[in-house]
Design a protein around this motif. Structure first.
Motif, short mmCIF file in Angstrom:
data_model
loop_
_atom_site.label_atom_id
_atom_site.label_comp_id
_atom_site.label_asym_id
_atom_site.label_seq_id
_atom_site.Cartn_x
_atom_site.Cartn_y
_atom_site.Cartn_z
N TYR A 207 30.71 -67.09 -36.68
CA TYR A 207 29.31 -67.56 -35.72
C TYR A 207 29.51 -68.22 -34.61
CZ TYR A 207 24.34 -68.18 -35.19
OH TYR A 207 23.26 -68.08 -34.42
N ALA A 208 30.25 -69.46 -34.92
CA ALA A 208 30.43 -70.34 -34.03
C ALA A 208 31.49 -69.85 -32.90
CB ALA A 208 30.92 -71.60 -34.54
N GLY A 209 32.43 -69.09 -33.54
CA GLY A 209 33.43 -68.50 -32.76
C GLY A 209 33.22 -67.65 -31.62
N LEU A 210 31.99 -66.81 -32.06
CA LEU A 210 31.35 -66.07 -30.95
C LEU A 210 31.17 -66.75 -29.64
CD1 LEU A 210 28.80 -63.94 -32.95
CD2 LEU A 210 31.04 -63.31 -32.34
N GLY A 211 30.38 -67.74 -29.64
CA GLY A 211 30.06 -68.43 -28.58
C GLY A 211 31.53 -69.29 -27.83
N GLN A 212 32.12 -69.73 -28.72
CA GLN A 212 33.21 -70.68 -28.19
C GLN A 212 34.08 -69.63 -27.51
OE1 GLN A 212 35.02 -72.58 -31.75
NE2 GLN A 212 33.23 -73.38 -32.18
N ALA A 213 34.56 -68.44 -27.83
CA ALA A 213 35.30 -67.49 -26.74
C ALA A 213 34.51 -67.15 -25.52
CB ALA A 213 35.50 -66.22 -27.98
N ILE A 214 33.44 -67.05 -25.52
CA ILE A 214 32.56 -66.73 -24.27
C ILE A 214 32.76 -67.95 -23.44
CG2 ILE A 214 30.37 -66.39 -23.44
CD1 ILE A 214 29.65 -64.98 -26.03
N GLY A 218 36.25 -65.40 -22.28
CA GLY A 218 36.52 -64.16 -22.78
C GLY A 218 35.50 -63.57 -23.87
N ALA A 219 35.88 -62.33 -24.46
CA ALA A 219 34.85 -61.73 -25.23
C ALA A 219 35.07 -62.39 -26.59
CB ALA A 219 35.17 -60.36 -25.02
N PRO A 220 34.08 -62.21 -27.51
CA PRO A 220 34.35 -62.45 -28.92
C PRO A 220 35.37 -61.73 -29.67
CG PRO A 220 31.97 -62.26 -28.01
CD PRO A 220 32.63 -61.81 -27.22
N HIS A 221 36.14 -62.53 -30.41
CA HIS A 221 37.25 -62.05 -31.12
C HIS A 221 36.69 -60.96 -32.11
CE1 HIS A 221 39.66 -64.94 -29.28
NE2 HIS A 221 38.93 -66.06 -29.76
N MET A 222 37.27 -59.89 -32.26
CA MET A 222 37.03 -58.71 -33.04
C MET A 222 37.18 -59.34 -34.66
SD MET A 222 36.25 -56.35 -31.30
CE MET A 222 35.66 -55.26 -33.03
N LYS A 223 37.91 -60.22 -34.98
CA LYS A 223 37.89 -60.73 -36.24
C LYS A 223 36.43 -61.35 -36.58
CE LYS A 223 40.21 -64.08 -39.62
NZ LYS A 223 41.44 -64.95 -39.50
N ASP A 224 36.10 -62.29 -35.76
CA ASP A 224 34.85 -62.86 -35.90
C ASP A 224 33.62 -61.80 -36.00
OD1 ASP A 224 35.90 -65.36 -35.93
OD2 ASP A 224 35.67 -65.60 -33.65
N VAL A 225 33.67 -60.89 -35.41
CA VAL A 225 32.77 -59.75 -35.15
C VAL A 225 32.66 -58.84 -36.64
CG1 VAL A 225 31.87 -57.58 -34.24
CG2 VAL A 225 32.50 -59.60 -32.64
N ALA A 226 34.03 -58.62 -36.90
CA ALA A 226 34.18 -58.00 -38.21
C ALA A 226 33.60 -58.70 -39.52
CB ALA A 226 35.56 -57.48 -38.21
#
Length: 250
Positions: A207-214, A218-226
Motif C-alpha cells: 500500500y505504501a509502495g503505491l504512493g512511493q513509486a508515484i 513512476g507507476a506503481p509496481h505490479m508486484k504491489d498492485v498484485a
C-alpha cells in the motif's frame, strides 16, 4: 450497486460524519503525526537506499495511515456493536442482500478515507513545502484511496469475527502491527533483512509502495498492485463468509 446499497452507504457516511471523535482520529490525527514524525526533517534527508525525501515519504505514509484508520478502526467496531444491538438482524429482514451489506460497509468506509488523505497532503504542502506535478498529486490521491478499500474489507471481516467486547483489541493488533511492519511509521530499510523479507509481502507495505513509486515519478509496481489485489479478494471473501455464518446463527 443497488438502490438499497446506495442508501445504506449514505446512511453510514452521515452517521460517521456526526461522530466528532471518529473525525478527529481519522482526519486530524494523521496530519498531527506527520508534523511530529516528518515535520522535524528537512527536504534533503533521504530514505535509506532511495532518492525519496523524508518529508515526502512521511506524507504518503501518514496519508495511508489516516486512510487505514478511517476504514479499519471505525468499521470493525461499528459492525460488531451493530450485530449485538440487532441492527444487522433487522437489515436481513429487508431486500438488501448479504453482499450488498458488505459492499455498502466497504464503500462507505472508502468515502470516509478521502478527507484523511487530503488533509495530510495539504499540511505537507503548506508546512513542509512538499511539491509534485499535478498528475502526481492526482495519482497519489487515487492510488491511496483505492488501496484503502483493501483494509475496509478487512474491517468488515473483523467486525464479524469478533464480539463487541473483543473487537477493539483484535483490531488494534492488526492496526498497529500492519502499520509498523508495513513501513507506515518508519522506513522498513531500517529493519533487519529477515524482517524486511517478511514485511514486503504485507498489504500495508504494498500500500505504501503505491504512493512511493508515484512520488519518484513512476507507476506503481505490479508486484504491489498484485499483492493488494490478492489481499482484497481474501478479505472480501472472508467478510462474505463470516456474514453468511453469522446469518445462520440468527
Amino acid at each position: 450497486m443497488t438502490t438499497g446499497t446506495l442508501k445504506l452507504v449514505k446512511l453510514e457516511v452521515t452517521r460517521a460524519l456526526r461522530n466528532k471523535k471518529y473525525l478527529f482520529f481519522t482526519v486530524l490525527y494523521p496530519a498531527a503525526l506527520f508534523l511530529m514524525l516528518g515535520g522535524t526533517l528537512n527536504g534533503t534527508t533521504k530514505v535509506m537506499g532511495t532518492d525519496l525525501a523524508m518529508p515526502a515519504f512521511y506524507m504518503v505514509a501518514m496519508a495511508s495511515f489516516g486512510a487505514l484508520t478511517a476504514v479499519l478502526m471505525g468499521n470493525s467496531e461499528r459492525i460488531a456493536k451493530e450485530r449485538e444491538a440487532g441492527w444487522v438482524r433487522q437489515l436481513r429482514l429487508t431486500s438488501l442482500p448479504g453482499r450488498g451489506y458488505v459492499l455498502a460497509k466497504t464503500a462507505s468506509a472508502g468515502v470516509l478515507s478521502l478527507p484523511a488523505i487530503l488533509v495530510v497532503f495539504a499540511v505537507a504542502a503548506l508546512v513542509k513545502g512538499v511539491r509534485f506535478e499535478v498528475w502526481q498529486w492526482l495519482a497519489l490521491t487515487g492510488s491511496i484511496w483505492a488501496g484503502s478499500l483493501v483494509f475496509a474489507a478487512l474491517g468488515v471481516a473483523l467486525g464479524y469475527l469478533a464480539s463487541g467486547d473483543t473487537v477493539r483489541p483484535i483490531t488494534m493488533l492488526f492496526y498497529f502491527g500492519l502499520s509498523i511492519l508495513g513501513g507506515l511509521w518508519m522506513p522498513t530499510a531500517a529493519f533487519p533483512q529477515w524482517l524486511r523479507d517478511i514485511c514486503e509481502w504485507l498489504p500495508t507495505h504494498a500500500y505504501a509502495g503505491l504512493g512511493q513509486a508515484i512520488e519518484l515519478g513512476g507507476a506503481p509496481h505490479m508486484k504491489d498492485v498484485a499483492i493488494l489485489a490478492v489481499y482484497f479478494v481474501l478479505f472480501t471473501g472472508a467478510a462474505a463468509w463470516l456474514y453468511r455464518k453469522d446469518s445462520l446463527k440468527a
